[in-house]
Motif scaffolding. Structure first.
Motif, PDB file in Angstrom:
ATOM      1  N   THR A  34       0.832  -1.274   0.130  1.00 39.86           N
ATOM      2  CA  THR A  34      -0.083  -0.141   0.101  1.00 39.86           C
ATOM      3  C   THR A  34       0.919   1.159   0.107  1.00 39.86           C
ATOM      4  O   THR A  34       1.731   1.369   0.844  1.00 39.86           O
ATOM      5  CB  THR A  34      -0.921  -0.018   1.250  1.00 39.86           C
ATOM      6  N   ALA A  35       0.611   2.267  -1.057  1.00 44.05           N
ATOM      7  CA  ALA A  35       1.370   3.518  -0.996  1.00 44.05           C
ATOM      8  C   ALA A  35       0.427   4.761  -0.671  1.00 44.05           C
ATOM      9  O   ALA A  35      -0.448   4.767  -1.591  1.00 44.05           O
ATOM     10  CB  ALA A  35       2.012   3.509  -2.332  1.00 44.05           C
ATOM     11  N   ILE A  36       0.975   5.142   0.282  1.00 43.40           N
ATOM     12  CA  ILE A  36       0.013   6.477   1.052  1.00 43.40           C
ATOM     13  C   ILE A  36       0.947   7.665   0.447  1.00 43.40           C
ATOM     14  O   ILE A  36       1.928   7.956   1.009  1.00 43.40           O
ATOM     15  CB  ILE A  36      -0.037   6.399   2.381  1.00 43.40           C
ATOM     16  N   ILE A  37       0.430   8.103  -0.665  1.00 41.10           N
ATOM     17  CA  ILE A  37       1.600   9.061  -1.380  1.00 41.10           C
ATOM     18  C   ILE A  37       0.617  10.180  -2.128  1.00 41.10           C
ATOM     19  O   ILE A  37      -0.705   9.818  -2.378  1.00 41.10           O
ATOM     20  CB  ILE A  37       2.242   8.429  -2.729  1.00 41.10           C
ATOM     21  N   PRO A  38       0.899  11.261  -2.428  1.00 44.24           N
ATOM     22  CA  PRO A  38       0.216  12.386  -3.392  1.00 44.24           C
ATOM     23  C   PRO A  38       0.104  12.257  -4.705  1.00 44.24           C
ATOM     24  O   PRO A  38       1.277  12.295  -5.493  1.00 44.24           O
ATOM     25  CB  PRO A  38       0.970  13.838  -2.696  1.00 44.24           C
ATOM     26  N   VAL A  39      -0.755  11.789  -5.477  1.00 44.88           N
ATOM     27  CA  VAL A  39      -1.093  11.835  -6.683  1.00 44.88           C
ATOM     28  C   VAL A  39      -2.316  12.458  -7.427  1.00 44.88           C
ATOM     29  O   VAL A  39      -2.469  12.169  -8.446  1.00 44.88           O
ATOM     30  CB  VAL A  39      -1.138  10.198  -7.000  1.00 44.88           C
TER      31      VAL A  39
END
Length: 367
Positions: free
Chosen positions: A93-98
């Protein structure tokens, strides 16, 4: 050790393994600077020093240098590391700004990787050379990312994920003024729960030359607190390691000495430093250096360190030794630089078998 490594990679099970990676994200525009051109051919700057000398000659004057856009791709430590883990079959799981670039990131990421957006990505203008890269980052969007913004988008999921995931990857501390506060809040969440196992915490600071000695010391003291709940591994490239050595390790500049100092101070459990086509690691029981053949004509260099981190962490959570993990990390990075794509396990094994006679291991202590 190398004789059985391919078989171990193939047999490693990802059935119960999961990773959580955050919190940076970039849209990378990657360019090659043009040195000269005529009607039929362009010549690019091959080395950073050559390009730098061109800039120096323009001091007090001006210059105009064409740049050729090679690709636009998702970037940032967290997205590239998360994708590389997914390519190795690990659910991540990537918790990132996209935000506003969802399609770009979704098309890039492995099917084993899920994304939770926490805002808009930064922009990175990357000048690539054969011996490295110059990254010009517009990170103003990161000012909006803090613990509240993360909670608003992913807060309900965080307690379960922190308790269930075997790997927590915290990346790009250097570009976020709020990152230490985010880590502090993660630690508060962790302290509410009794973990079933001591998971792995991998930290990639990114280029920390713009951060003060006081900032770095506060960050290291925070990592020391995490050691109660995690096995804490710090990953650095050579420039980052030398900067850390100068600022908080009594001016030490030899890589093993820098690592030894951080271990002796109790900040971390393990450190891994990755020069080009090499890796060295230190923990309480062992230190070693790995060398493999250098890729002479890389397709891409941006993201090589993140692929190293992914390979290293994948191996560590699957109970490979640190020595084996350093080999796997180095191979993962090398393949990425060679092909421009994060490798899967089949590709990793084929590459290992191909270059195995050329891998050099300088083992300075038994694990």
């Amino acid at each position: 050790m190398l004789e059985n490594l391919s078989e171990k990679i193939i047999k490693a099970s990802n059935k119960d393994g999961q990773a959580l990676i955050g919190f940076d994200g970039f849209v990378d525009k990657i360019y090659h600077p043009v040195k000269s051109k005529n009607k039929s051919k362009k010549e690019y700057y091959q080395e950073i020093q050559e390009f730098g000398n061109r800039l120096i000659r323009a001091a007090g004057l001006s210059c105009d240098i064409d740049i050729d856009l090679m690709t636009i791709k998702p970037g940032g430590n967290a997205p590239i590391m998360a994708n590389a883990l997914g390519c190795l079959d690990l659910k991540t799981t990537a918790i990132i700004p996209v935000t506003e670039y969802e399609r770009l990131f979704q098309d890039y990421m492995s099917e084993n990787t899920s994304i939770i957006s926490i805002g808009e990505p930064a922009l990175s203008f990357v000048l690539e050379f054969q011996d490295g890269k110059v990254m010009l980052g517009d990170t103003h969007s990161f000012k909006k990312i803090n613990w509240k913004s993360i909670q608003d988008r992913a807060g309900a999921l965080i307690p379960d994920k922190l308790n269930e995931y075997q790997l927590l990857g915290l990346t790009n501390w250097s570009h976020f003024n709020q990152m230490s506060a985010i880590w502090q809040n993660i630690l508060l969440e962790v302290e509410k729960y009794c973990f079933k196992q001591k998971s792995l915490l991998f930290v990639d600071l990114a280029d920390c030359q713009g951060r003060t000695t006081a900032d770095i010391l506060d960050m290291l003291l925070l990592l020391k607190k995490f050691r109660k709940y995690y096995q804490v591994i710090l990953g650095l490239n050579v420039n980052e390691a030398i900067d850390i050595g100068k600022k908080v390790c009594q001016g030490k500049n030899e890589l093993f000495n820098i690592g030894n100092y951080l271990l002796e101070q109790g900040y971390i459990d393990e450190i891994v430093i990755h020069p080009v086509a090499k890796a060295l690691f230190l923990n309480e029981h062992q230190k070693a250096m790995i060398s493999i053949p250098k890729i002479e004509k890389p397709v891409i260099t941006t993201g090589g360190g993140d692929n190293f981190n992914a390979g290293y962490c994948w191996a560590k959570i699957h109970d490979f030794t640190s020595l084996e993990a350093a080999v796997i990390g180095t191979l993962t990075a090398s393949l990425y630089v060679k092909t421009g794509q994060s490798p899967n396990r089949k590709e990793l094994v084929a590459y290992l078998e191909k270059i195995k006679p050329e891998i050099i291991i300088n083992n300075k202590g038994a694990e």
